[in-house]
Design an enzyme around this catalytic site. Structure first.
Site, PDB file in Angstrom:
ATOM      1  N   ASP A   1      -7.990  -5.098  -0.192  1.00 10.28           N
ATOM      2  CA  ASP A   1      -8.479  -5.823  -1.367  1.00 10.28           C
ATOM      3  C   ASP A   1      -8.219  -7.317  -1.268  1.00 10.28           C
ATOM      4  OD1 ASP A   1      -9.531  -3.655  -2.822  1.00 10.28           O
ATOM      5  OD2 ASP A   1      -7.495  -2.972  -3.168  1.00 10.28           O
TER       6      ASP A   1
ATOM      7  N   HIS B   1       0.848  -1.188   0.000  1.00  8.23           N
ATOM      8  CA  HIS B   1       0.000   0.000   0.000  1.00  8.23           C
ATOM      9  C   HIS B   1       0.885   1.239   0.000  1.00  8.23           C
ATOM     10  CE1 HIS B   1      -3.189   2.798   1.028  1.00  8.23           C
ATOM     11  NE2 HIS B   1      -4.005   1.851   0.629  1.00  8.23           N
TER      12      HIS B   1
HETATM   13  N1  COA Z   1       4.281  -7.740  -4.817  1.00  9.67           N
HETATM   14  C1  COA Z   1       5.630  -7.742  -4.931  1.00  9.67           C
HETATM   15  N2  COA Z   1       6.423  -6.653  -4.750  1.00  9.67           N
HETATM   16  C2  COA Z   1       5.797  -5.499  -4.460  1.00  9.67           C
HETATM   17  C3  COA Z   1       4.396  -5.418  -4.322  1.00  9.67           C
HETATM   18  C4  COA Z   1       3.628  -6.601  -4.506  1.00  9.67           C
HETATM   19  N3  COA Z   1       2.290  -6.585  -4.383  1.00  9.67           N
HETATM   20  N4  COA Z   1       4.034  -4.143  -4.024  1.00  9.67           N
HETATM   21  C5  COA Z   1       5.181  -3.445  -3.991  1.00  9.67           C
HETATM   22  N5  COA Z   1       6.239  -4.256  -4.239  1.00  9.67           N
HETATM   23  C6  COA Z   1       7.663  -3.868  -4.216  1.00  9.67           C
HETATM   24  C7  COA Z   1       8.011  -2.989  -5.405  1.00  9.67           C
HETATM   25  O1  COA Z   1       8.459  -3.782  -6.493  1.00  9.67           O
HETATM   26  C8  COA Z   1       9.123  -2.137  -4.825  1.00  9.67           C
HETATM   27  O2  COA Z   1      10.279  -2.948  -4.744  1.00  9.67           O
HETATM   28  P1  COA Z   1      11.760  -2.271  -4.926  1.00  9.67           P
HETATM   29  O3  COA Z   1      11.880  -1.283  -3.796  1.00  9.67           O
HETATM   30  O4  COA Z   1      12.692  -3.413  -4.822  1.00  9.67           O
HETATM   31  O5  COA Z   1      11.727  -1.628  -6.269  1.00  9.67           O
HETATM   32  C9  COA Z   1       8.660  -1.887  -3.384  1.00  9.67           C
HETATM   33  O6  COA Z   1       7.846  -3.036  -3.056  1.00  9.67           O
HETATM   34  C10 COA Z   1       7.866  -0.598  -3.187  1.00  9.67           C
HETATM   35  O7  COA Z   1       6.710  -0.635  -4.025  1.00  9.67           O
HETATM   36  P2  COA Z   1       6.158   0.567  -4.910  1.00  9.67           P
HETATM   37  O8  COA Z   1       5.612   0.004  -6.186  1.00  9.67           O
HETATM   38  O9  COA Z   1       7.173   1.651  -4.987  1.00  9.67           O
HETATM   39  O10 COA Z   1       4.966   1.072  -4.005  1.00  9.67           O
HETATM   40  P3  COA Z   1       3.827   2.076  -4.451  1.00  9.67           P
HETATM   41  O11 COA Z   1       3.484   2.823  -3.218  1.00  9.67           O
HETATM   42  O12 COA Z   1       4.197   2.860  -5.654  1.00  9.67           O
HETATM   43  O13 COA Z   1       2.626   1.102  -4.869  1.00  9.67           O
HETATM   44  C11 COA Z   1       0.828  -0.406  -4.708  1.00  9.67           C
HETATM   45  C12 COA Z   1       1.654   0.666  -3.994  1.00  9.67           C
HETATM   46  C13 COA Z   1      -0.399  -0.716  -3.845  1.00  9.67           C
HETATM   47  C14 COA Z   1       0.341   0.106  -6.060  1.00  9.67           C
HETATM   48  C15 COA Z   1       1.693  -1.678  -4.892  1.00  9.67           C
HETATM   49  O14 COA Z   1       2.073  -2.173  -3.619  1.00  9.67           O
HETATM   50  C16 COA Z   1       0.983  -2.757  -5.685  1.00  9.67           C
HETATM   51  O15 COA Z   1       1.044  -2.750  -6.910  1.00  9.67           O
HETATM   52  N6  COA Z   1       0.262  -3.721  -5.000  1.00  9.67           N
HETATM   53  C17 COA Z   1      -0.506  -4.722  -5.700  1.00  9.67           C
HETATM   54  C18 COA Z   1      -1.829  -4.137  -6.179  1.00  9.67           C
HETATM   55  C19 COA Z   1      -2.783  -3.906  -5.042  1.00  9.67           C
HETATM   56  O16 COA Z   1      -3.010  -4.750  -4.190  1.00  9.67           O
HETATM   57  N7  COA Z   1      -3.423  -2.713  -5.067  1.00  9.67           N
HETATM   58  C20 COA Z   1      -4.446  -2.345  -4.109  1.00  9.67           C
HETATM   59  C21 COA Z   1      -4.006  -1.247  -3.204  1.00  9.67           C
HETATM   60  S1  COA Z   1      -5.230  -0.974  -1.931  1.00  9.67           S
END
Ligand code: COA
Length: 424
Positions: free
Chosen positions: A359, A302
């Site tokens: 979710d 998140h």
């Molecule tokens: N599975 C695997 N790795 C994940 C991950 C996941 N669900 N979510 C984040 N990461 C990793 C990223 O690859 C990144 O790794 P790095 O530092 O080695 O590059 C790190 O964790 C930070 O993630 P980041 O994408 O920068 O976080 P964000 O704040 O931009 O994105 C979300 C947040 C929610 C979009 C992201 O966690 C995600 O895509 N989750 C899955 C979709 C989801 O459940 N969305 C509903 C949100 S309520």
């Protein structure tokens, strides 16, 4: 502390500090460009406050979520969704009289204009219900064009909340080729939705209390989450003075994506994929950690919550209860539990503070409730409507409000001259 200092190219600028009611600190850069010619750069807006708001407070580090000051745990335990709608939109919990009036209005306006039924006929049965929901909400502008100030706005808010659940249920009935079931005046908001979804005309159907209570809880947990992607979209669209319905349709579309509300659908699709692959969940944990793959564990992580998502904690507890009451024995749920257990012990997820989010559990509960997977995000949208409305209203009523218009740092070609085609 009432200001911050910025030194830019040797010149010092004093920037005012804004402190929120929960002690949050913001550096006010609203005059920075006028004073210095510079802008700030924050792709994804992770450090940017776009507005002052008195609706919802989140502390992502401490796992706190409050609507108008009320902790989500207390609302989840003791409120009905309709009360929460009133709280978010009008700023206070309704009195008994206000609640009766609000509920009566929601009931009174839940029927949709008969002509609107024709719009459903134009879609192929394979249509995603989010497409239907957003276009039906947008189409409301055609049926209720008078979206001016004052009473019209309040009436349109009621119409929107009341009819959205009818749109949602009708889109499902249309997709499975069943006749529409009309809204009923004697049922609660979640109860009426369940009835419209699962009842069949001419056959008796009692709304199971376990479904009604589970949906009430889910809708409350979805109801607001301050400046997330869809809410910011609603504010962005509304800031141009687009009407309520057009702004809300924007919110539905923004919510649809897999990284936002679409994640609850993706959770189940991911669990199904793992099930079909001999339930080899360990393989998918490794894949999620592998930077050369674009696979992510859906329902994990998140932007704001970095220790736990308080909504996920509430749902985790209630999901066991709901599943037991419904007598559901689903192999996908077992895979979900295994993923959760392993991910919570794995260095990769611990280091990055990736926990199951709302979710993850909502997808599991919606499935147990018998809702089709492509309706999950629609459920999220129904729950989020009062939050979007509250933000739209707050933004529209702000006397200092301006159109949303971020800047950029241009990185393209510098000025060049056009050569006629034969000289290129
Ligand atoms: N599975 C695997 N790795 C994940 C991950 C996941 N669900 N979510 C984040 N990461 C990793 C990223 O690859 C990144 O790794 P790095 O530092 O080695 O590059 C790190 O964790 C930070 O993630 P980041 O994408 O920068 O976080 P964000 O704040 O931009 O994105 C979300 C947040 C929610 C979009 C992201 O966690 C995600 O895509 N989750 C899955 C979709 C989801 O459940 N969305 C509903 C949100 S309520």
């Amino acid at each position: 502390m009432d200001s911050a200092k910025l030194i830019l190219q040797g010149k010092e600028y004093e920037l005012p500090i804004i402190v929120g009611s929960e002690g949050e600190i913001g550096i006010d850069i609203s005059k920075l460009r006028a004073q210095s010619g510079a802008i700030t750069l924050d792709p994804g807006y992770g450090n940017t406050g776009s507005c002052l708001s008195s609706i919802t407070f989140i502390d992502g580090e401490k796992g706190i979520l409050q609507y108008r000051g009320y902790p989500i745990e207390e609302l989840a335990r003791g409120a009905r969704f309709v009360e929460v709608c009133h709280l978010l939109i009008y700023g206070h919990l309704p009195s008994e009289n206000e609640l009766t009036q609000f509920r009566d209005q929601l009931i009174h306006h839940s029927m949709i204009h008969e002509d609107m039924k024709k719009l459903f006929e134009g879609y192929p049965p394979t249509v995603h219900p989010m497409a239907v929901l957003s276009s039906m909400i947008s189409s409301m502008s055609a049926y209720y064009p008078n979206s001016g100030n004052g009473e019209d706005v309040d009436l349109n808010i009621i119409r929107l909340l009341a009819k959205a659940k009818t749109f949602a249920a009708f889109s499902y009935k249309k997709s499975i080729g069943q006749p529409y079931v009309y809204p009923r005046n004697d049922l609660s908001y979640p109860g009426d939705f369940i009835h419209m979804m699962f009842a069949v005309p001419a056959e008796p159907y009692e709304v199971p209390p376990v479904l009604e209570d589970a949906l009430n809880l889910l809708l409350i947990l979805h109801a607001d989450h301050e400046q997330n992607c869809s809410t910011s979209t609603v504010r962005m669209v509304g800031s141009s003075q687009a009407n309520l319905f057009a702004s809300m349709a924007g919110g539905v579309n923004a919510l649809w994506g897999a990284l936002h509300g679409g994640a609850n659908q993706k959770v189940i699709q991911m669990l199904q994929m793992i099930y079909d692959d001999n339930e080899d969940y360990k393989k998918y944990i490794e894949l999620a950690k592998d930077k050369s793959s674009d696979f992510k564990l859906m329902g994990f992580g998140h932007r704001v919550y970095k220790n736990f998502d308080p909504r996920a904690l509430i749902l985790k507890e209630s999901s066991d209860k709901v599943l037991e009451q419904l007598g559901v024995d689903d192999p996908l749920l077992e895979i979900g539990r295994n993923l959760e257990r392993i991910a919570l012990e794995d260095e990769y997820f611990i280091e990055r503070k990736l926990y199951p989010n709302v979710d993850f559990y909502s997808g599991i509960i919606y499935r147990a409730m018998g809702l089709p997977t492509n309706m999950f995000t629609v459920m999220f949208a129904l729950g989020r409507l009062p939050g979007w409305i509250a933000h739209w209203k707050e933004m529209s009523e702000d006397p200092h409000g301006r159109i949303y218009r971020p800047r950029q740092i241009y990185t393209g070609e510098t000025k060049r001259s056009l050569k006629p085609i034969h000289m290129r």
